[in-house]
Design a protein around this motif. Structure first.
Motif, PDB file in Angstrom:
ATOM      1  N   ASN A  93      40.520  47.511  48.997  1.00 33.51           N
ATOM      2  CA  ASN A  93      39.285  48.062  49.536  1.00 33.51           C
ATOM      3  C   ASN A  93      38.195  48.010  48.469  1.00 33.51           C
ATOM      4  OD1 ASN A  93      39.578  50.498  47.861  1.00 33.51           O
ATOM      5  ND2 ASN A  93      41.173  51.109  49.303  1.00 33.51           N
ATOM      6  N   TRP A  94      37.042  48.620  48.780  1.00 33.67           N
ATOM      7  CA  TRP A  94      35.898  48.547  47.876  1.00 33.67           C
ATOM      8  C   TRP A  94      36.216  49.156  46.520  1.00 33.67           C
ATOM      9  CZ3 TRP A  94      32.270  51.818  45.458  1.00 33.67           C
ATOM     10  CH2 TRP A  94      31.059  51.218  45.093  1.00 33.67           C
ATOM     11  N   TRP A  95      36.992  50.227  46.505  1.00 30.41           N
ATOM     12  CA  TRP A  95      37.302  50.944  45.269  1.00 30.41           C
ATOM     13  C   TRP A  95      38.461  50.327  44.502  1.00 30.41           C
ATOM     14  CZ3 TRP A  95      34.356  54.798  43.298  1.00 30.41           C
ATOM     15  CH2 TRP A  95      33.496  55.482  44.163  1.00 30.41           C
ATOM     16  N   TYR A  96      39.387  49.688  45.204  1.00 27.76           N
ATOM     17  CA  TYR A  96      40.687  49.387  44.590  1.00 27.76           C
ATOM     18  C   TYR A  96      41.268  48.110  45.185  1.00 27.76           C
ATOM     19  CZ  TYR A  96      45.804  50.007  44.018  1.00 27.76           C
ATOM     20  OH  TYR A  96      47.136  49.835  43.751  1.00 27.76           O
ATOM     21  N   ASP A  97      41.881  47.290  44.310  1.00 26.90           N
ATOM     22  CA  ASP A  97      42.581  46.085  44.758  1.00 26.90           C
ATOM     23  C   ASP A  97      43.995  46.114  44.188  1.00 26.90           C
ATOM     24  OD1 ASP A  97      43.529  43.575  45.399  1.00 26.90           O
ATOM     25  OD2 ASP A  97      41.648  42.553  44.961  1.00 26.90           O
ATOM     26  N   GLY A  98      44.963  46.425  45.047  1.00 30.20           N
ATOM     27  CA  GLY A  98      46.354  46.537  44.614  1.00 30.20           C
ATOM     28  C   GLY A  98      46.929  45.243  44.084  1.00 30.20           C
ATOM     29  N   ARG A  99      46.296  44.102  44.401  1.00 30.60           N
ATOM     30  CA  ARG A  99      46.797  42.825  43.869  1.00 30.60           C
ATOM     31  C   ARG A  99      46.600  42.742  42.364  1.00 30.60           C
ATOM     32  NH1 ARG A  99      43.504  38.516  46.823  1.00 30.60           N
ATOM     33  NH2 ARG A  99      41.860  40.026  46.351  1.00 30.60           N
ATOM     34  N   ARG A 100      45.559  43.427  41.866  1.00 30.93           N
ATOM     35  CA  ARG A 100      45.322  43.443  40.418  1.00 30.93           C
ATOM     36  C   ARG A 100      45.975  44.647  39.747  1.00 30.93           C
ATOM     37  NH1 ARG A 100      39.982  42.409  41.714  1.00 30.93           N
ATOM     38  NH2 ARG A 100      39.421  44.447  40.897  1.00 30.93           N
ATOM     39  N   ASP A 101      46.474  45.592  40.531  1.00 31.33           N
ATOM     40  CA  ASP A 101      47.245  46.707  39.977  1.00 31.33           C
ATOM     41  C   ASP A 101      48.615  46.144  39.626  1.00 31.33           C
ATOM     42  OD1 ASP A 101      48.875  48.899  39.516  1.00 31.33           O
ATOM     43  OD2 ASP A 101      48.073  50.078  41.161  1.00 31.33           O
ATOM     44  N   TRP A 102      48.797  45.767  38.365  1.00 26.39           N
ATOM     45  CA  TRP A 102      49.979  45.000  37.992  1.00 26.39           C
ATOM     46  C   TRP A 102      51.265  45.794  38.159  1.00 26.39           C
ATOM     47  CZ3 TRP A 102      52.917  46.709  33.870  1.00 26.39           C
ATOM     48  CH2 TRP A 102      52.329  47.686  33.057  1.00 26.39           C
TER      49      TRP A 102
ATOM     50  N   ARG B 203      28.213  50.350  30.987  1.00 26.86           N
ATOM     51  CA  ARG B 203      29.342  50.861  30.189  1.00 26.86           C
ATOM     52  C   ARG B 203      30.679  50.518  30.834  1.00 26.86           C
ATOM     53  NH1 ARG B 203      31.793  52.696  27.180  1.00 26.86           N
ATOM     54  NH2 ARG B 203      32.042  54.949  27.287  1.00 26.86           N
ATOM     55  N   TYR B 204      30.686  50.385  32.156  1.00 25.74           N
ATOM     56  CA  TYR B 204      31.926  50.080  32.878  1.00 25.74           C
ATOM     57  C   TYR B 204      32.051  48.554  32.947  1.00 25.74           C
ATOM     58  CZ  TYR B 204      31.280  54.965  34.214  1.00 25.74           C
ATOM     59  OH  TYR B 204      31.078  56.328  34.194  1.00 25.74           O
ATOM     60  N   SER B 205      32.175  47.929  31.777  1.00 27.93           N
ATOM     61  CA  SER B 205      31.988  46.483  31.657  1.00 27.93           C
ATOM     62  C   SER B 205      33.066  45.669  32.361  1.00 27.93           C
ATOM     63  CB  SER B 205      31.932  46.084  30.179  1.00 27.93           C
ATOM     64  OG  SER B 205      33.115  46.482  29.512  1.00 27.93           O
ATOM     65  N   LEU B 206      34.222  46.265  32.647  1.00 27.35           N
ATOM     66  CA  LEU B 206      35.287  45.527  33.330  1.00 27.35           C
ATOM     67  C   LEU B 206      35.460  45.956  34.779  1.00 27.35           C
ATOM     68  CD1 LEU B 206      37.974  45.170  30.519  1.00 27.35           C
ATOM     69  CD2 LEU B 206      36.352  43.483  31.360  1.00 27.35           C
ATOM     70  N   SER B 207      34.491  46.679  35.320  1.00 26.19           N
ATOM     71  CA  SER B 207      34.491  46.934  36.768  1.00 26.19           C
ATOM     72  C   SER B 207      34.190  45.619  37.474  1.00 26.19           C
ATOM     73  CB  SER B 207      33.450  47.983  37.134  1.00 26.19           C
ATOM     74  OG  SER B 207      32.139  47.497  36.870  1.00 26.19           O
ATOM     75  N   ALA B 208      34.482  45.537  38.758  1.00 24.73           N
ATOM     76  CA  ALA B 208      34.306  44.280  39.484  1.00 24.73           C
ATOM     77  C   ALA B 208      32.865  43.800  39.429  1.00 24.73           C
ATOM     78  CB  ALA B 208      34.762  44.467  40.933  1.00 24.73           C
ATOM     79  N   GLY B 209      31.907  44.718  39.631  1.00 29.65           N
ATOM     80  CA  GLY B 209      30.504  44.325  39.634  1.00 29.65           C
ATOM     81  C   GLY B 209      30.036  43.812  38.289  1.00 29.65           C
ATOM     82  N   GLN B 210      30.441  44.471  37.205  1.00 30.96           N
ATOM     83  CA  GLN B 210      30.012  44.062  35.875  1.00 30.96           C
ATOM     84  C   GLN B 210      30.696  42.764  35.443  1.00 30.96           C
ATOM     85  OE1 GLN B 210      27.448  45.518  34.084  1.00 30.96           O
ATOM     86  NE2 GLN B 210      27.216  46.506  36.075  1.00 30.96           N
ATOM     87  N   ARG B 211      31.941  42.565  35.834  1.00 32.83           N
ATOM     88  CA  ARG B 211      32.604  41.294  35.521  1.00 32.83           C
ATOM     89  C   ARG B 211      31.897  40.139  36.218  1.00 32.83           C
ATOM     90  NH1 ARG B 211      37.226  43.805  37.236  1.00 32.83           N
ATOM     91  NH2 ARG B 211      37.522  42.176  38.794  1.00 32.83           N
ATOM     92  N   LYS B 212      31.524  40.365  37.472  1.00 27.88           N
ATOM     93  CA  LYS B 212      30.819  39.313  38.219  1.00 27.88           C
ATOM     94  C   LYS B 212      29.462  39.028  37.592  1.00 27.88           C
ATOM     95  CE  LYS B 212      29.377  38.055  42.892  1.00 27.88           C
ATOM     96  NZ  LYS B 212      29.451  38.422  44.325  1.00 27.88           N
ATOM     97  N   LEU B 213      28.744  40.068  37.206  1.00 27.06           N
ATOM     98  CA  LEU B 213      27.430  39.893  36.582  1.00 27.06           C
ATOM     99  C   LEU B 213      27.556  39.117  35.271  1.00 27.06           C
ATOM    100  CD1 LEU B 213      24.494  40.700  37.108  1.00 27.06           C
ATOM    101  CD2 LEU B 213      24.878  42.733  35.715  1.00 27.06           C
TER     102      LEU B 213
ATOM    103  N   ARG C 245      41.882  47.472  31.242  1.00 27.44           N
ATOM    104  CA  ARG C 245      42.898  46.416  31.134  1.00 27.44           C
ATOM    105  C   ARG C 245      44.287  46.927  31.523  1.00 27.44           C
ATOM    106  NH1 ARG C 245      40.835  41.896  29.177  1.00 27.44           N
ATOM    107  NH2 ARG C 245      38.917  42.009  27.946  1.00 27.44           N
ATOM    108  N   LEU C 246      44.540  48.200  31.290  1.00 30.99           N
ATOM    109  CA  LEU C 246      45.815  48.784  31.721  1.00 30.99           C
ATOM    110  C   LEU C 246      45.789  49.157  33.197  1.00 30.99           C
ATOM    111  CD1 LEU C 246      46.656  51.108  28.685  1.00 30.99           C
ATOM    112  CD2 LEU C 246      47.561  48.825  29.187  1.00 30.99           C
ATOM    113  N   ASN C 247      44.586  49.319  33.760  1.00 25.31           N
ATOM    114  CA  ASN C 247      44.430  49.729  35.158  1.00 25.31           C
ATOM    115  C   ASN C 247      43.436  48.813  35.870  1.00 25.31           C
ATOM    116  OD1 ASN C 247      45.850  52.639  35.209  1.00 25.31           O
ATOM    117  ND2 ASN C 247      44.726  52.418  33.285  1.00 25.31           N
ATOM    118  N   PRO C 248      43.722  47.500  35.898  1.00 28.09           N
ATOM    119  CA  PRO C 248      42.744  46.535  36.412  1.00 28.09           C
ATOM    120  C   PRO C 248      42.555  46.592  37.924  1.00 28.09           C
ATOM    121  CG  PRO C 248      44.786  45.427  35.896  1.00 28.09           C
ATOM    122  CD  PRO C 248      44.940  46.834  35.402  1.00 28.09           C
ATOM    123  N   GLY C 249      43.370  47.377  38.622  1.00 32.35           N
ATOM    124  CA  GLY C 249      43.210  47.485  40.066  1.00 32.35           C
ATOM    125  C   GLY C 249      41.985  48.278  40.486  1.00 32.35           C
ATOM    126  N   PHE C 250      41.384  49.037  39.573  1.00 32.15           N
ATOM    127  CA  PHE C 250      40.219  49.853  39.916  1.00 32.15           C
ATOM    128  C   PHE C 250      38.959  48.998  39.840  1.00 32.15           C
ATOM    129  CE2 PHE C 250      42.966  53.395  38.101  1.00 32.15           C
ATOM    130  CZ  PHE C 250      43.489  53.706  39.354  1.00 32.15           C
TER     131      PHE C 250
END
Length: 536
Positions: free
Chosen positions: A172-181, A398-408, A302-307
């Motif tokens: 979903n918008w908040w969480y992707d279980g595929r990346r929750d290793w 500051r949330y540099s590894l959130s989905a939006g910031q990674r895309k940017l 990096r430890l919780n990449p599903g968020f």
């Protein structure tokens, strides 16, 4: 009568024999199997009377056996290798030659794998499957938890959306279980074990089905049976990617069996860096969580990449993966944190033209959450009302590894050519845009952290790198315009004025065609300004 000097000797001998009965001497007795020392008997020693009782001699303690140190991770990994090898196969040899020429690649992969591999190996050993499967994320993603492929596969284990949902990985918008290793490791093992049962215990076919899908492997087997051919992996006509996939894993097995032969040095993994799951009890700002745990925010991601966003999801999972050394500190600090401080809230006064979709985008949250928090039954909000909105504690950068910031960050990465921005219009597709800009479909999608089959949204901004100067492309004049509704305006009149469709106006602004526009209401439009001279 005993001579005087004999009496002295007897006394000394008696004292020596008594000393032999003290415990510290007995503890020093030889262990079983050692050569027995010679016992000297004094010829003049007088034996004690038979009626005298002697204290029982305590049994000698057993030899202390120190436990052997537990095997290191690499030894455990190799001990569980059970896949059938085929080193003489040309495809396996090609991979081995490549690994031999690129030892630095494997060193980087091992470094990326270090946080995840001990946990993954534990789960694999518990499941009782071949430990070569712990190396499968190298084949799939290079142990990059943020990997996203042109086929819409995500995470260490590269699940596509449908297969991820099939094995319980929520997206979903908040969480992707595929990346929750953590969740994806269990899902991958479940998928592989299901394939193992389906293909009569053949692990190579199970792995091929993991890559190509069970249907493709079953079809290949049916074709071979119809031709009276063998149906093992090496005999099947499978997709090209799959025919390389299994040999690559077998080549990795050989590399990790004899790492020195391939220029690979496997570092010892620190057992104190083991990871733990810690419950959060509800939604929590990730910047705050990192502060409570004493970790850099990037390490937490990096430890919780599903968020995907700046906080854990409102509806869970309500847990974090933390290093052992940080988990106790985090739990204690979280227990002392007031509930109201878990997430920051902002009170917003609804202005003319505000919509739930617009506010959700403005505050980087979801319409569903705004509705839930403010007890709204539909999308309707009224001017002057107040909404309670959860907001990030820090600036989004500051949330540099959130989905939006990674895309940017990906879109802003410097590449060869001229950078252009395309604002998606109704009817646009990656295929059409690639032809228009004379670029590859996969390239265009990759520049924007997307897959070619992802859905484009009207108003979405795409970065394009072309060899064509920006001024030569008329589409670059497409710009975002905010228009304030005037007395007498209607959707039809505005669409004619700006040469856009009524449907686009409704989508851009979450409008209901049955409701009238209000003077002063602000609309967002995406228009080609080269065709709009004098329309301000």
């Amino acid at each position: 009568m005993i001579p005087k000097y004999n009496l002295v000797l007897c006394t000394l001998l008696a004292l020596a024999l008594a000393a032999c009965q003290t415990p510290w001497v007995r503890d020093a007795q030889p262990r079983a199997g050692d050569a027995a020392p010679a016992v000297a008997e004094h010829p003049t020693a007088t034996p004690e009377p038979e009626t005298k009782t002697t204290p029982p001699t305590p049994a000698a303690p057993e030899a202390r056996i120190e436990p052997a140190p537990p095997p290191d991770l690499w030894t455990r990994l190799r001990a569980g290798f059970t896949l059938p090898t085929r080193l003489d196969d040309r495809r396996v040899q090609l991979h081995l030659q490549w690994f031999k020429r690129h030892p630095h690649y494997l060193s980087r992969v091992v470094e990326r794998a270090e946080p995840y591999l001990p946990w993954i190996l534990d789960r694999i050993e518990q499941a009782g499957v071949p430990t070569e499967i712990a190396l499968l994320p190298i084949v799939e993603s290079g142990f990059n938890p943020f990997a996203y492929s042109h086929g819409r596969a995500a995470g260490l284990w590269q699940f596509i959306p449908a297969t991820g949902r099939r094995f319980g990985l929520e997206q979903n918008w908040w969480y992707d279980g595929r990346r929750d290793w953590v969740a994806a490791t269990d899902a991958a093992l479940a998928y592989l074990q299901a394939n193992h049962a389906r293909f009569d215990g053949d692990w190579l076919l199970s792995l091929a089905a993991y890559n190509a899908g069970e249907g493709n492997v079953l079809k290949a087997q049916r074709r071979n049976r119809a031709r009276n051919r063998a149906t093992d992996f090496w005999s099947l006509d499978l997709p090209r990617e799959t025919e390389k996939y299994v040999p690559k894993l077998l080549a990795l097995r050989e590399v990790f069996t004899h790492p020195a032969d391939y220029g690979l040095e496997l570092p010892p993994l620190d057992p104190d860096q083991r990871l733990e799951l810690v419950e959060t009890g509800g939604q929590l700002d990730l910047a705050l969580a990192a502060e409570l745990a004493g970790l850099p925010l990037e390490t937490l991601y990096r430890l919780n990449p599903g968020f995907n966003r700046w906080a854990t999801p409102p509806d869970g999972p309500h847990r974090l993966v933390l290093p052992h050394g940080a988990s106790a500190r985090f739990s204690q600090a979280l227990a002392e944190l007031p509930e109201a401080q878990r997430v920051q809230w902002q009170r917003h006064r609804v202005a003319a033209g505000d919509t739930l979709i617009g506010l959700a985008s403005q505050y980087h949250t979801t319409v569903a959450l705004l509705q839930e928090v403010n007890q709204l039954r539909d999308h309707r909000i009224r001017q002057g009302d107040h909404l309670l909105i959860p907001t990030a504690r820090e600036s989004l950068e500051r949330y540099s590894l959130s989905a939006g910031q990674r895309k940017l960050a990906l879109q802003n990465r410097k590449r060869a050519g001229n950078r252009q921005v395309h604002v998606v219009r109704a009817g646009d597709s990656f295929w059409d845009l690639a032809r228009r800009y004379k670029v590859g479909v996969r390239e265009l999608a990759g520049w924007n952290s997307m897959a070619p089959t992802d859905t484009l949204r009207v108003g979405q901004k795409l970065v394009v790198w072309t060899q064509t100067p920006a001024a030569a492309n008329p589409n670059i004049a497409l710009q975002r315009v905010r228009y304030r509704v005037r007395q007498g305006d209607s959707l039809a009149r505005i669409s004619q004025r700006f040469k856009v469709s009524i449907r686009d106006l409704e989508q851009w602004n979450d409008l209901d065609r049955r409701r009238y526009l209000q003077p002063g209401q602000v609309l967002t439009l995406y228009v080609d300004v080269t065709r709009q001279a004098g329309n301000g």
